[in-house]
Design an enzyme around this catalytic site. Structure first.
Site, PDB file in Angstrom:
ATOM      1  N   LYS A  83       0.863  -1.185   0.000  1.00 45.77           N
ATOM      2  CA  LYS A  83       0.000   0.000   0.000  1.00 45.77           C
ATOM      3  C   LYS A  83       0.895   1.229   0.000  1.00 45.77           C
ATOM      4  O   LYS A  83       1.791   1.345   0.846  1.00 45.77           O
ATOM      5  CB  LYS A  83      -0.829   0.006   1.295  1.00 45.77           C
ATOM      6  CG  LYS A  83      -2.305  -0.166   1.097  1.00 45.77           C
ATOM      7  CD  LYS A  83      -2.998  -0.184   2.441  1.00 45.77           C
ATOM      8  CE  LYS A  83      -4.432   0.236   2.299  1.00 45.77           C
ATOM      9  NZ  LYS A  83      -5.137   0.179   3.588  1.00 45.77           N
TER      10      LYS A  83
HETATM   11  O1  G3P Z   1      -8.878   0.712   4.393  1.00 45.23           O
HETATM   12  C1  G3P Z   1      -8.837   2.025   4.863  1.00 45.23           C
HETATM   13  C2  G3P Z   1      -9.508   2.119   6.161  1.00 45.23           C
HETATM   14  O2  G3P Z   1      -8.829   1.345   7.101  1.00 45.23           O
HETATM   15  C3  G3P Z   1      -9.702   3.485   6.675  1.00 45.23           C
HETATM   16  O3  G3P Z   1     -10.835   3.438   7.437  1.00 45.23           O
HETATM   17  O4  G3P Z   1     -12.360   4.014   9.229  1.00 45.23           O
HETATM   18  O5  G3P Z   1      -9.946   4.691   9.392  1.00 45.23           O
HETATM   19  O6  G3P Z   1     -11.478   5.816   7.771  1.00 45.23           O
HETATM   20  P1  G3P Z   1     -11.160   4.559   8.515  1.00 45.23           P
END
Ligand code: G3P
Length: 214
Positions: A83
């Protein structure tokens, strides 16, 4: 649509893998920080449980450093996708790594132009974060529609991973648009299965089964 689990937690991964619907896993530094297992052991174990792509994030910022970090991560298992956040340095690294056949998931995508550039550089996946856009009163799903249209227009094969999913409706709307993948937190994965009318129906059928002459 493929279902990835957005977690670094081994119990959650083992559980959803046993449901028979799991196509991959995405992690990030914040998710890995919640776990007590040593980072490299964690990544190897996740990659052993899930045969599909396992995304693991590079934290270097300059392209030569991103490239060497990504090469090391890619050696941890055959199914690693590295990533890389979308920056100019990131783009240079994505191009070089894709030439070597390393799977790249370009992360922290918040605009269609970022997704288009990542795809041009050769990324296998782009990860637009829709929940974080919703959080600041923007329309995350509109970004998915834009990227899907652009990729269709040019027959771009880079896959869209809808990320930062907050609730089941996000998953349904992503599927209606035709997004390739949703990466879903465990709590939302669980909610996708449940419906109160299903629970009521099961309870009634069990009760009535008790009255059936056998
Ligand atoms: O895959 C990306 C994800 O982990 C981000 O999620 O909930 O931290 O915005 P969030």
């Amino acid at each position: 649509m493929k279902f990835f689990l957005d977690t670094a937690n081994l119990d959650e991964i083992r559980d959803v893998a046993s449901w028979g619907i799991l196509d991959g896993v995405t992690t990030n530094p914040s998710l890995c920080a919640k776990e007590s297992v040593r980072f490299e052991d964690l990544v190897k174990e996740i990659s052993r449980i899930v045969p599909g792509p396992v995304s693991v994030e590079c934290v270097s910022e300059k392209s030569p450093d991103i490239i060497s970090e990504a090469r090391k991560l890619a050696k941890l298992a055959k199914n690693i996708a590295v990533k890389i956040p979308i920056t100019i340095e990131g783009l240079k690294a994505i191009y070089a790594l894709c030439q070597e056949g390393i799977m790249v998931n370009t992360t922290l995508i918040f605009s269609a132009s970022q997704a288009l550039l990542a795809a041009k550089a050769g990324a296998k996946f782009v990860s637009p974060f829709i929940g974080r856009l919703d959080d600041i009163s923007e329309e995350g799903m509109a970004l998915i529609e834009e990227i899907a249209t652009i990729f269709d227009n040019y027959r771009i094969t880079t896959e869209i991973i809808v990320a930062s999913i907050r609730h089941p409706r996000h998953v349904v709307e992503a599927a209606l648009i035709g997004a390739d993948i949703c990466t879903i937190p465990y709590s939302v994965m669980d909610k996708l299965v449940r419906h109160p009318l299903t629970d009521i129906g099961i309870e009634k059928f069990l009760k009535d089964w008790g009255k059936v002459k056998k």
